[in-house]
Design an enzyme around this catalytic site. Structure first.
Site, short mmCIF file in Angstrom:
data_model
loop_
_atom_site.label_atom_id
_atom_site.label_comp_id
_atom_site.label_asym_id
_atom_site.label_seq_id
_atom_site.Cartn_x
_atom_site.Cartn_y
_atom_site.Cartn_z
N ASN A 1 21.06 37.52 4.68
CA ASN A 1 20.86 36.95 6.02
C ASN A 1 21.74 35.73 6.32
OD1 ASN A 1 19.37 35.45 4.21
ND2 ASN A 1 17.73 35.03 5.66
N GLU B 1 14.02 31.45 -4.36
CA GLU B 1 13.85 31.26 -2.91
C GLU B 1 13.44 32.61 -2.35
OE1 GLU B 1 13.94 28.54 -1.21
OE2 GLU B 1 14.75 27.17 -2.72
#
Ligand code: NDP
Length: 488
Positions: free
Chosen positions: A151, A249
């Site tokens: 992303n 993450e």
């Protein structure tokens, strides 16, 4: 016309693989294959490790000031090439130029600049122990691996390499195979800036290449960005191989809480940012929008009106476009499947809900900005990370209730609160189990601010001074100043 073919970037240069295996990269806004990339086969993998060993010997011996100096040159080159790099991000991810040209490269460069500034401040301490004393050294870990999601490809490569390199480590980075080009450009820039060969190598490929990194005994740490399920596999492999350190993450299903006393216009802006920015493909998205009953009607009126009037889907390179295409056909289908489940489970569709074929990009993987209301906490769309432009609105009555419901999830990446009551804002945020929080704001993530999740959303942090601890290890040295006494 033959396609451009990119190779792996090892020891300061592009290196051909021996198997000739390649994968295609598609532009999500056109469905066209735009280039090919060679997979990192055994030759490349071995070369990456040999190179990283040489790189770490040289780089870790340099002083913080010396490392900082070259990293700052890389920052200048990133900023100089902002538009060229932003264009790569648009073509690879499908996100709008409007965003990529002002956010993706900028925030990547900011992080490197921030950690370059800290490189010379990394220090140990010393304490007197009555004559004897001890001191600590903050030493690099060695060879680190970075594995990225699709992303924010360039930003992720920067956010991972910045603290790693500033602390004297080297990194072998594997971008997502959906978006492999940004990391290669970063590698070129590091070399041009004077970062020694072997300090930042890029290996390309899918899960197998990621697995190889997580299992390799010479790699001391893996910093991973991706889904929770993949993160668990990465951690298991990191532990089983050589008990690697990890930064994780991972995903989120974050609450955005809007109290009655909020400025409605701002709260609507916050909710739209928290759901439709980067077509909803942001890990910190506030997709569970809890709205207090008193403001619900006016909030929904404005939200629907602004979503229908102000969101422009289309060719992501068109400066007017403010929402782009999803990363792949497969992901578009996944998001549409979630929308279907929302309808089936009784949520009311306020707007959107379908795939879209804009005239300027008819073959792209677009999904209309979608808002559901009449949602409850048990619905699939409220429980699972969708990673697309799908907002679920939930009504609440009081503070205690909304805190309990907001925390009712195994994830804890982010949270937001809108209210004019300063005491309530802090009181509520302090009770939310999430690592990244916003009050009367949403999504901003400056390099100075640590990011990372609570619960299954992650381990460790990126950005912020805090992160230096995750890329160094402490050596404690006891120094005897008195005659050594012994019972033997
Ligand atoms: P994935 O978990 O599918 O993939 C992430 C990376 O891991 C890719 O490079 C992938 O390779 C690689 N990979 C896949 N399997 C393995 C494995 N077994 N071992 C090692 N590496 C592997 O995530 P997505 O790319 O789909 O990204 C979306 C997810 O990322 C969302 O859940 C989102 O919330 C999260 N995310 C979290 C962020 C945060 O900061 N907390 C920021 C951005 C995203 P390949 O794709 O090439 O197969």
């Amino acid at each position: 016309m033959s396609l451009v073919r990119y190779q792996n970037f090892i020891h300061g240069t592009y290196l051909a693989n021996t198997t000739n295996e390649v994968f295609d990269v598609r532009n999500p806004a056109t469905d066209e294959v735009i280039y090919q990339v060679e997979v990192a086969d055994e030759r490349i993998q071995q070369a990456a490790i040999e190179s990283a060993k040489k790189g770490v010997a040289q780089w870790s011996a340099m002083t913080g000031v010396e490392r900082s100096r070259v990293l700052l040159k890389a920052v200048a080159l990133l900023r100089e090439r902002n538009d060229e790099l932003a264009r790569i991000e648009v073509l690879d991810t499908g996100k709008p130029w409007q965003e990529a040209s002002v956010v993706d490269v900028v925030t990547g460069a900011d992080s490197i600049e921030f950690f370059a500034g800290l490189a010379a401040t990394i220090e140990g301490n010393q304490q007197d122990l009555g004559g004897d004393f001890y001191y600590t050294r903050r030493e690099p870990l060695g060879i680190c691996a970075g594995i990225g999601a699709w992303n924010y490809p360039l930003q992720i490569a920067c956010w991972k390499s910045a603290p790693a390199l500033a602390c004297g480590n080297v990194m072998i980075f594997k971008p997502s195979e959906e978006t492999p080009l940004g990391a290669l450009k970063l590698a070129e820039i590091f070399i041009e800036a004077g970062v020694p060969a072997g300090v930042f190598n890029v290996v390309q490929g899918a899960a197998e290449v990621g697995q190889w990194l997580t299992q390799h005994p010479d790699i001391e740490k893996v910093s991973f960005t991706g889904e929770v399920g993949t993160g668990k596999k990465v951690m298991a492999a990191a532990a089983a191989s050589n008990l690697k350190d990890v930064t994780m993450e991972l995903g989120g299903k974050s609450p955005l809480i809007i109290f009655d006393d909020s400025d409605v216009e701002e709260a609507v802006s916050g909710a739209m940012l928290a759901n439709f920015y980067t077509q909803g493909e942001v890990c910190t998205n506030g997709t569970r929008v809890f709205v207090q009953r008193g403001i619900y009607a006016s909030f929904m009126d404005q939200l629907k009106a602004r979503t229908e009037a102000n969101i422009v889907l289309g060719d992501p390179m068109d400066p007017e476009t403010n929402m782009g295409a999803l990363i792949s056909k497969k992901h578009q289908e996944l998001v549409l499947g979630y929308i279907q489940s929302g309808k089936q489970q009784g949520a009311t569709l306020v707007t959107g809900g379908d795939a879209v074929s804009p005239t300027s990009a008819p073959n792209g993987y677009f999904v209309a900005p979608t808002i559901f209301t009449d949602c409850n906490d048990e619905m699939t769309i409220v429980k699972e990370e969708i990673f697309g432009p799908v907002m679920s609105v939930l009504v609440f009555d009081d503070e205690e209730e909304v805190i309990r419901r907001a925390n009712d999830t195994h994830l804890g990446l982010a949270a937001g609160v809108f209210t004019q009551d300063i005491r309530r804002a802090h009181r509520v945020i302090h009770q939310i189990n999430a690592g990244i929080c916003w009050i009367n704001a949403y999504g901003a993530s400056p390099a100075e601010m640590p990011v990372g999740g609570y619960k299954q959303s992650g381990i460790g942090r990126e950005n912020g001074i805090e992160t230096l601890k995750h890329y160094t290890q402490i050596k404690a040295v006891y120094v005897g100043m008195n005659k050594l006494e012994s019972p033997f």
